[in-house]
Write an enzyme that holds these catalytic residues in place. Structure first.
Site, PDB file in Angstrom:
ATOM      1  CG  HIS A  47      -1.870   1.246   1.431  1.00  0.00           C
ATOM      2  ND1 HIS A  47      -2.771   1.527   0.324  1.00  0.00           N
ATOM      3  CD2 HIS A  47      -2.015   2.148   2.022  1.00  0.00           C
ATOM      4  CE1 HIS A  47      -3.428   2.431   0.524  1.00  0.00           C
ATOM      5  NE2 HIS A  47      -3.016   2.875   1.763  1.00  0.00           N
ATOM      6  CG  PHE A  93      -9.700   7.322   5.432  1.00  0.00           C
ATOM      7  CD1 PHE A  93      -8.340   7.007   5.608  1.00  0.00           C
ATOM      8  CD2 PHE A  93     -10.089   8.643   5.398  1.00  0.00           C
ATOM      9  CE1 PHE A  93      -7.367   7.985   6.009  1.00  0.00           C
ATOM     10  CE2 PHE A  93      -9.190   9.549   5.385  1.00  0.00           C
ATOM     11  CZ  PHE A  93      -7.782   9.579   5.742  1.00  0.00           C
ATOM     12  CE  LYS A 145      -1.285   3.719  -2.340  1.00  0.00           C
ATOM     13  NZ  LYS A 145      -1.296   2.485  -2.331  1.00  0.00           N
ATOM     14  CG  HIS A 176      -3.106   7.136  -1.677  1.00  0.00           C
ATOM     15  ND1 HIS A 176      -3.896   6.410  -2.348  1.00  0.00           N
ATOM     16  CD2 HIS A 176      -3.281   7.032  -0.418  1.00  0.00           C
ATOM     17  CE1 HIS A 176      -4.897   5.684  -1.398  1.00  0.00           C
ATOM     18  NE2 HIS A 176      -4.417   6.029  -0.390  1.00  0.00           N
TER      19      HIS A 176
END
Lengths: 403, 86, 415
Positions: free
Chosen positions: C307, C403, C339, C344
């Site tokens: 990630h 999130f 990223k 992102h």
């Protein structure tokens, strides 16, 4: 296959707070549609909506969560709490990874977003609040429910306008069959702010009538669009095994498709979608006792639905109803509320009527239950939902064994 | 406005992060850490934004992190308010 | 009989270059696409940098009507879908057997915000003026429009959905698409994700929680996952859409198969909407379950596409998750974050990372982590700093974290 059941209903709808209050209002034909009170809508072409009456988040939502979430999430948190309590399941006793949350949402935290955009454009970027990042986006409700109840299994959010509310129930069933033991599903929506209303109006499908009794009359000769609403239902889905005596009903079949008819001239997919859902349920059309219609409320969409029902079940071949005329269309919350209503109908052996609609439009070859509820034994129900753009879904439910 | 009281802070705390069940903001919270009162980092960032909205006081990122108790926050905001008047 | 879902077409719109090959070139060159924001005047913002796509809608083949109607995120998705379809060469599928699964974290926010500014007269009117509403405003309000546009592109009449699980949307949408193939609900799925979040409201909301990098003085090197001096993520934008098919039918028509979507799982931390505990427990669980579903052992993992958002809490969280789930294997395999180069892009990035993994498997090259100059002692894996690496791979792991506390893991294998 009746391997998955709905064991808990949490209803926060224009027809009332709580499944029983909602159900009583539905059987009484008591409408939750009225002039918009949340803001001054008198200057807009659309002035009616279904608002959840007397909803005060402070009575239903933990204080800390109120400022960090939008009304849409308040309604869902409250409904999830109620649904869990109703289910008789104890999340604390279940393995954390075997509880999942999958909700439908159509427009996220609209009113919250309008407030923060106003600050941004009036005052500047440093005035935008810290909670905008977690209140507006479509996953806010699922995330908050997962946190609130310690559910660490898969979290999902499906947006397919009004049809998403059936697709999440199907996703819940998929999870129950493969890895989860309890899934919090269903959904809510609330776009009760000026920008939310104006954005909805742009779809050209809404009723501009100011008569709450006749503004939203699907299948009627005077059909003129729909009335929007807020709220919906959160449902608790569990494996049938382990939920004996607690099930309102079983999830028997589902199918979804996408309608290209308006754009391409191909035939509508609704009839084929219903047939696939029946196949999935292992039922013939004659095995369906009642249909809860999508009931878009515009002449063209009503005609497509009536023709599909007539094609599958034969002209006037099955009782059809649309209690959503009492709430308006609730988007992500609409189909879950229909599922809740259908389960209550199965439980009590009564088909609620479609209030408002009086005289069927020409060519509507459906047995629409009008005037008053119809008592009859019910074993199965079909719920139909369509979402803006072409989303089409059908869900088959069977009566439960709830004591 | 030149002084910022604990009550002013309480008001902003209620608005910015609500009140956790079991927490009494009206008790003597002066030296209780925000985290114990149920105010996490996100809630403190929101509190800082509300202070800016209401009192025009900007609290830099690092200083938000250092504001661990209501006493420190009230003293910090008062220093800024006095500074702003000069 | 198990049906396997394979990727036979890849379409990408990403910062650094539009199209699959331009994207791969950016990654393998280790080139960063982060820069000062040009899409709006960001001078008053805390973070004034982003990875923007140099996207010319006309050059990308969109008609004037499509450009007028579609939000930027929808334009990205449609252009990616077209490229993926061309790449796969697939034709003649029954519309009822075509499905669409598109992810997006923030939907058509850009269109929604632009129209808000007009209808509210720059925020002055709470009671916005409906007479200024454009006909497609409702299409901006409902994120499902993004799936509708892709569905219309391929005349899909099968299951169509928009998956919106924040920053794991892209991985979750591809997972859902693969599931539709495996279950037999569809024979062709357009699966991917799109987001165009470089707008004032989205930038401001990340400013407010100090999540984005304030390294405005050095935009090209602002996205520094796993580097000791990282200071937040850099917002990006873009889309990737994959063509998914059932393996046997793909083989029968002689399609080029990039990879199989072999396993996937998602878990949630039920802890905090934005916070992560440093132990990486739930992500580790997702990885373990995804491996089991893919019938792979942890020793089979040859590369981890992290990630790697470039926030301290993320980098430590997922480093812990890799160790927890893979044990010693975590130290043996290359781990990188694209990223660092393409930013992102919220929900889209998961699908862009799937595209990167499919290409990595196909070409046996691991993209690097750019801007990684100063190792963080708490992040002690092989993060492939700066330079792409030729590497033999049969199985790659891609993870996402977002999130809501959502954690998703996916395994792609060479077939």
């Amino acid at each position: 296959m009746a391997d998955t059941v709905i064991t808990g209903l949490g209803v926060f709808a224009p027809t009332g707070i709580g499944a029983e209050e909602h159900w009583t209002a539905v059987l009484d034909g008591k409408s939750g549609i009225g002039h918009i009170t949340r803001f001054d809508a008198s200057g807009y072409p659309v002035v009616l909506a279904g608002e959840v009456p007397g909803f005060d988040a402070r009575e239903h939502v933990p204080g800390r969560l109120i400022p960090q979430t939008d009304t849409w999430t308040h309604l869902a948190l409250a409904a999830a709490e109620a649904a869990l309590a109703d289910s008789g399941a104890d999340p604390k006793s279940l393995p954390e990874y075997e509880m999942a949350v999958v909700t439908s949402s159509s427009s996220g935290g609209t009113a919250f977003g309008q407030g923060e955009m106003e600050r941004l454009y009036q005052k500047g970027p440093s005035w935008v609040g810290a909670y905008q990042s977690i209140a507006w986006f479509y996953a806010a409700t699922t995330g908050q429910i997962s946190i609130q109840h310690g559910m660490r299994g898969p979290c999902g959010v499906i947006c397919a306008e009004q049809a998403g509310g059936l697709d999440v129930v199907a996703q819940a069933r998929r999870l129950l069959r493969t890895q989860s033991r309890l899934v919090v599903t269903g959904g809510t929506d609330s776009a009760m702010c000026p920008y939310g209303l104006v954005a909805q109006m742009a779809n050209g499908l809404m009723s501009t009538s100011d008569d709450p009794a006749r503004a939203y009359v699907p299948f009627d000769a005077d059909a003129r669009g729909y009335v929007p609403g807020e709220g919906g239902a959160i449902l608790i889905a569990e494996r049938a095994e382990g939920a004996e005596g607690r099930g309102y009903g079983a999830i028997l079949g589902h199918a979804s498709g996408f309608d290209q008819s308006e754009r391409t001239g191909r035939p509508p997919v609704l009839a084929a979608t219903i047939r696939r859902a029946l196949d999935d349920a292992g039922l013939n059309p004659s095995g369906v006792d009642v249909v809860f219609a999508d009931a878009a409320g515009t002449p063209e969409l009503d005609r497509i639905e009536a023709e599909a029902l007539a094609a599958v079940f034969g002209p006037r071949g099955v009782p059809v109803t649309a209690p959503k005329t009492l709430t308006g269309r609730l988007y992500g919350g609409g189909a879950p509320l229909d599922v809740a209503t259908a389960l209550l109908a199965l439980r009590d052996g009564v088909i609620p009527h479609t209030a408002g609609t009086e005289r069927l439009a020409r060519g509507m070859e459906i047995d629409l239950v009008l005037g008053q509820p119809r008592q009859q034994p019910l074993s199965t129900a079909l719920v139909v939902a369509r979402g803006y753009g072409g989303f089409t879904a059908a869900l088959v439910l069977g009566r439960g064994d709830r004591a | 406005m030149s002084t910022f009281s604990l009550d002013d802070l309480r008001e902003i705390m209620r608005q910015s992060a609500g009140v956790e069940a079991g927490v009494d903001l009206d008790a003597d919270i002066t030296d209780i850490e925000f985290i114990e009162l149920g105010y996490d980092s996100l809630a403190l960032l929101e509190l800082a934004i509300q202070v800016k909205r209401k009192y025009g006081v900007s609290i830099p990122d690092d200083d938000v992190v250092d504001m661990t108790t209501p006493r420190i926050a009230v003293e910090y905001i008062n220093r800024q308010l006095v500074g702003a008047e000069v | 009989m198990t049906r396997k879902a394979v990727i036979t077409g890849v379409g990408v719109v990403a910062p650094g270059g539009v199209g699959r090959e331009a994207f791969w070139d950016t990654l393998t060159a280790g080139r960063t696409a982060t820069r000062e924001i040009t899409l709006f005047d960001a001078s008053e913002f805390r973070s004034r940098i982003a990875a923007e796509a140099d996207f010319d809608a006309v050059a990308a083949g969109l008609s004037a009507r499509e450009i007028r109607r579609m939000d930027r995120a929808a334009q990205f998705a449609v252009v990616s879908a077209r490229e993926a379809l061309r790449d796969s060469g697939i034709t003649g599928v029954d519309p009822g057997r075509i499905a669409v699964s598109i992810g997006s974290a923030v939907g058509c926010t850009m269109g929604l915000e632009e129209e808000y500014a007009v209808l509210s007269d720059g925020g002055r009117q709470w009671l916005v003026d409906h007479t200024y509403g454009v006909p497609h405003l409702y299409g901006y309000m409902v994120p499902s429009t993004l799936a509708v546009e892709v569905a219309n592109e391929v005349s899909a009449e099968g299951p169509v959905g928009l998956i919106s699980t924040g920053c794991t949307s892209g991985l979750d949408a591809v997972s859902h698409g693969a599931q539709l193939i495996q279950e037999g609900a569809a024979d062709l799925v357009l699966a991917g994700a799109t987001d165009a979040p470089i707008s004032p409201i989205t930038s401001a909301c990340f400013d407010a929680i100090k999540a984005t990098s304030p390294s405005n003085h050095d935009a090209a090197h602002a996205s520094r996952p796993f580097d000791k001096r990282r200071d937040g993520f850099v917002l990006g934008e873009g889309s990737a859409v994959m063509v998914l098919e059932e393996e046997e039918s793909a083989r029968r028509r002689g399609a080029h198969i990039y990879a199989e979507v072999a396993g996937f799982a998602s878990r949630s931390n039920a802890f905090h909407m934005t916070g992560l505990k440093p132990d990486g427990r739930e992500m580790a669980e997702a990885i373990t379950v995804a491996l089991r579903r893919a019938k792979l052992d942890k020793s089979d993992v040859d590369y981890i596409n992290a990630h790697g958002s470039g926030t301290k809490q993320n980098d430590r969280h997922e480093t812990a998750a890799f160790k927890r789930s893979l044990g010693n294997r975590a130290y043996e395999v290359p781990v990188s974050s694209i990223k660092s180069m393409v930013g992102h892009s919220l929900g889209a990035i998961g699908s862009i990372e799937v595209a990167a993994c499919a290409l990595a498997l196909d070409r046996q090259v691991v993209p690097p982590t750019a801007n990684l100059h100063h190792a963080d002692p708490e992040c002690d894996l092989d993060y492939v700093p700066l330079v792409a690496r030729e590497h033999a791979m049969d199985a790659v792991l891609s993870v996402g974290s977002g999130f809501g506390g959502f954690q998703t893991a996916m395994l792609l294998t060479r077939v």
